[in-house]
Design an enzyme around this catalytic site. Structure first.
Site, PDB file in Angstrom:
ATOM      1  N   TYR A 107      40.167   8.720  22.560  1.00 59.35           N
ATOM      2  CA  TYR A 107      41.147   9.703  23.029  1.00 59.35           C
ATOM      3  C   TYR A 107      41.483   9.453  24.494  1.00 59.35           C
ATOM      4  O   TYR A 107      42.662   9.428  24.889  1.00 59.35           O
ATOM      5  CB  TYR A 107      40.587  11.112  22.831  1.00 59.35           C
ATOM      6  CG  TYR A 107      41.460  12.215  23.368  1.00 59.35           C
ATOM      7  CD1 TYR A 107      42.519  12.708  22.614  1.00 59.35           C
ATOM      8  CD2 TYR A 107      41.220  12.785  24.617  1.00 59.35           C
ATOM      9  CE1 TYR A 107      43.321  13.735  23.096  1.00 59.35           C
ATOM     10  CE2 TYR A 107      42.014  13.805  25.110  1.00 59.35           C
ATOM     11  CZ  TYR A 107      43.062  14.276  24.343  1.00 59.35           C
ATOM     12  OH  TYR A 107      43.855  15.293  24.832  1.00 59.35           O
ATOM     13  N   SER A 145      46.873  13.683  29.465  1.00 57.67           N
ATOM     14  CA  SER A 145      45.688  14.495  29.745  1.00 57.67           C
ATOM     15  C   SER A 145      45.055  13.989  31.025  1.00 57.67           C
ATOM     16  O   SER A 145      45.211  12.815  31.398  1.00 57.67           O
ATOM     17  CB  SER A 145      44.677  14.386  28.591  1.00 57.67           C
ATOM     18  OG  SER A 145      43.419  14.926  28.963  1.00 57.67           O
ATOM     19  N   LYS A 152      45.191   8.368  26.169  1.00 59.48           N
ATOM     20  CA  LYS A 152      45.889   9.139  27.192  1.00 59.48           C
ATOM     21  C   LYS A 152      46.178   8.298  28.430  1.00 59.48           C
ATOM     22  O   LYS A 152      47.207   8.477  29.091  1.00 59.48           O
ATOM     23  CB  LYS A 152      45.082  10.390  27.540  1.00 59.48           C
ATOM     24  CG  LYS A 152      44.975  11.392  26.399  1.00 59.48           C
ATOM     25  CD  LYS A 152      46.355  11.862  25.943  1.00 59.48           C
ATOM     26  CE  LYS A 152      46.294  12.893  24.832  1.00 59.48           C
ATOM     27  NZ  LYS A 152      47.616  13.428  24.462  1.00 59.48           N
TER      28      LYS A 152
END
EC number: 1.1.1.184
Length: 260
Positions: A164, A151, A168
């Site tokens: 998160y 991401s 990533k």
């Protein structure tokens, strides 16, 4: 050298591809594009009904797609996914690892150990273990291609999504390390880093119109991305056109800032 102007069809003809988390959003778009480009694709999801729906839709388009249930955090599910590809098609050439979770929104100092474990287990560890599961099969075919879906949060973190974001960023490092170790086996490993793509997974970031507009104002291309705009990049990375590319991260984010 100038292009000949000849368009090559089916750049992935007769390749066998596994795509995880591929019954919706970016994963589904990638599975569709790989199949359109000639690959036999095995899709997966945690829920059988989602697999059945996606397989039916893609087969109705005349594409070579099958599927099975797979929770990438479970060893037995990863093994079944690999076995499905082998039983149906006799080998594996391509792995696209797309599975991810994000059960938390808030401050990093409020994250529990349980949340850290869940996010890192699925978003990072399972990616590494899924790759480990397919490498022996790729070696039998003389090589292969792995694409890890990270991401833009790896470079430009989203507020409130600390664990998160960290997971990533870890995937960018995983990509580089796998590329280093697997090059000798003719296995290339690259990374896709989407920006804000309009999917159900990212809905919390765009369903509020004011928030969506605020995000759009930070983009060079003043709109959110579409899943299909990620799919062609992945197909390219899996093709012979990318035969001299490994260890790289391609950002598809409408021009959003994307460097560490």
């Amino acid at each position: 050298m100038a292009s000949s102007g000849v368009t090559r069809r089916d750049p992935l003809a007769n390749k066998v591809a596994i795509v995880t988390a591929s019954t919706d959003g970016i994963g589904l778009a990638i599975a569709r594009r790989l199949a359109q480009d000639g690959a036999h694709v095995v899709i997966s999801s945690r829920k059988q009904q989602n697999v059945d729906r996606a397989v039916a839709a893609l087969q109705a388009e005349g594409l070579s797609v099958t599927g099975t249930v797979c929770h990438v955090g479970k060893a037995e599910d990863r093994e079944r996914l690999v076995a499905t590809a082998l039983n149906l098609h006799g080998g594996i050439d391509i792995l696209v690892s797309n599975a991810a979770v994000n059960p938390f929104f808030g401050k990093l100092m409020d994250v529990t150990e349980e949340v850290w474990d869940k996010i890192l287990d699925i978003n990072v560890k399972a990616m590494a273990l899924m790759t480990k599961a397919v490498v022996p099969e790729m070696e039998k075919r003389g090589g292969g291609s792995v694409v890890i879906v990270a991401s833009i949060a790896a470079f430009n973190p989203f507020s409130g999504l600390g664990p998160y974001n960290v997971s990533k960023t870890a995937l960018v490092g995983l990509t580089k390390n796998l590329a280093l170790e697997l090059a000798a086996q003719n296995i290339r490993v690259n990374c896709l880093a989407p920006g804000l793509i309009k999917t159900s997974f990212s809905k919390a970031l765009w369903e509020d119109k004011a928030q969506e507009e605020n995000i759009i104002q930070k983009l060079r291309i003043r709109r959110l991305g579409k899943p299909e705009e990620c799919a062609g990049i992945v197909s390219f990375l899996c093709s012979e056109d990318a035969s001299y590319i490994t260890g790289e991260t391609v950002v598809v984010a409408g021009g959003a800032p994307s460097r560490l």
